[in-house]
Design a protein around this motif. Sequence first.
Motif, PDB file in Angstrom:
ATOM      1  N   MET A   1       0.843  -1.176   0.000  1.00  0.00           N
ATOM      2  CA  MET A   1       0.000   0.000   0.000  1.00  0.00           C
ATOM      3  C   MET A   1       0.888   1.238   0.000  1.00  0.00           C
ATOM      4  O   MET A   1       1.778   1.371   0.836  1.00  0.00           O
ATOM      5  N   PRO A   2       0.668   2.144  -0.915  1.00  0.00           N
ATOM      6  CA  PRO A   2       1.488   3.360  -0.967  1.00  0.00           C
ATOM      7  C   PRO A   2       1.127   4.339   0.149  1.00  0.00           C
ATOM      8  O   PRO A   2       0.079   4.216   0.795  1.00  0.00           O
ATOM      9  N   LEU A   3       2.005   5.310   0.369  1.00  0.00           N
ATOM     10  CA  LEU A   3       1.705   6.385   1.318  1.00  0.00           C
ATOM     11  C   LEU A   3       0.487   7.165   0.832  1.00  0.00           C
ATOM     12  O   LEU A   3       0.176   7.171  -0.363  1.00  0.00           O
ATOM     13  N   SER A   4      -0.166   7.846   1.737  1.00  0.00           N
ATOM     14  CA  SER A   4      -1.310   8.667   1.360  1.00  0.00           C
ATOM     15  C   SER A   4      -0.854   9.842   0.494  1.00  0.00           C
ATOM     16  O   SER A   4       0.325  10.200   0.470  1.00  0.00           O
ATOM     17  N   LYS A   5      -1.786  10.455  -0.211  1.00  0.00           N
ATOM     18  CA  LYS A   5      -1.471  11.584  -1.079  1.00  0.00           C
ATOM     19  C   LYS A   5      -0.960  12.742  -0.214  1.00  0.00           C
ATOM     20  O   LYS A   5      -1.603  13.140   0.748  1.00  0.00           O
ATOM     21  N   PRO A   6       0.205  13.297  -0.573  1.00  0.00           N
ATOM     22  CA  PRO A   6       0.776  14.369   0.244  1.00  0.00           C
ATOM     23  C   PRO A   6       0.130  15.718  -0.062  1.00  0.00           C
ATOM     24  O   PRO A   6      -0.533  15.896  -1.073  1.00  0.00           O
ATOM     25  N   ALA A   7       0.392  16.665   0.821  1.00  0.00           N
ATOM     26  CA  ALA A   7      -0.003  18.056   0.580  1.00  0.00           C
ATOM     27  C   ALA A   7       0.831  18.598  -0.576  1.00  0.00           C
ATOM     28  O   ALA A   7       1.889  18.052  -0.892  1.00  0.00           O
ATOM     29  N   PRO A   8       0.420  19.652  -1.226  1.00  0.00           N
ATOM     30  CA  PRO A   8       1.245  20.249  -2.289  1.00  0.00           C
ATOM     31  C   PRO A   8       2.633  20.587  -1.739  1.00  0.00           C
ATOM     32  O   PRO A   8       2.761  21.076  -0.609  1.00  0.00           O
ATOM     33  N   ARG A   9       3.659  20.326  -2.546  1.00  0.00           N
ATOM     34  CA  ARG A   9       5.023  20.474  -2.047  1.00  0.00           C
ATOM     35  C   ARG A   9       6.001  20.605  -3.194  1.00  0.00           C
ATOM     36  O   ARG A   9       5.681  20.326  -4.349  1.00  0.00           O
ATOM     37  N   THR A  10       7.237  20.995  -2.875  1.00  0.00           N
ATOM     38  CA  THR A  10       8.316  21.125  -3.842  1.00  0.00           C
ATOM     39  C   THR A  10       9.522  20.370  -3.307  1.00  0.00           C
ATOM     40  O   THR A  10       9.978  20.641  -2.185  1.00  0.00           O
ATOM     41  N   GLN A  11      10.045  19.447  -4.073  1.00  0.00           N
ATOM     42  CA  GLN A  11      11.199  18.662  -3.638  1.00  0.00           C
ATOM     43  C   GLN A  11      12.411  19.563  -3.461  1.00  0.00           C
ATOM     44  O   GLN A  11      12.681  20.433  -4.286  1.00  0.00           O
TER      45      GLN A  11
END
Length: 190
Positions: A1-11
């Motif tokens: 199971m993948p991680l939940s959808k993250p908040a908007p972000r910039t690597q």
Amino acid sequence: MPLSKPAPRTQQHTRTVVCKGYRRDDGLWDIEGHLVDVKDHSITSKERNQGEIPAGEPIHDMALRITIDLDLNIVDAEATMDFTPFQHCKGITQAYKKLIGVQIKPGFTKVTKTLFSGENGCTHLLELLGPIATAAYQATYQDREKEENWEPGKPLPPVMNTCHTWNQRSPVVQKHWPHFALFDSDNTKA
């Protein structure tokens, strides 16, 4: 199971750690760890590239190789640093020869912290020793299991009780190594 959808972000940063285990022709094992840190944007530098490390160029690029026997005794060690924030960093690589004679076993992390914490080592190479130790266990596991002969009447394997699944009350141990399984007081499997 993948991680939940993250908040908007910039690597901003990527750390890559790769560990590989090799069986040598002479019966020993080489375990190599490689750590690379890269930023997704340029950063200032006091010693490199006229004051800047460009996006994508490693800040850290270092490797550590240990050579072990099947009892996980370290018989040789070598560290290298291709990219570091400061040239002075590279002067600590020879200190990792102190690993020779150390055995990977419970307490290994404490021993390595004693040897290489603070001014006695490099934070990043010290961090790399944990994954290297795990890779040593994984690379040699099948050969050690054969050698240790996990049959009834034999000593408890070192892996037993080291995690949730290897707990002597776990269904995995009960199914595959019932002679090492623990039972509840009513003689049922735990």
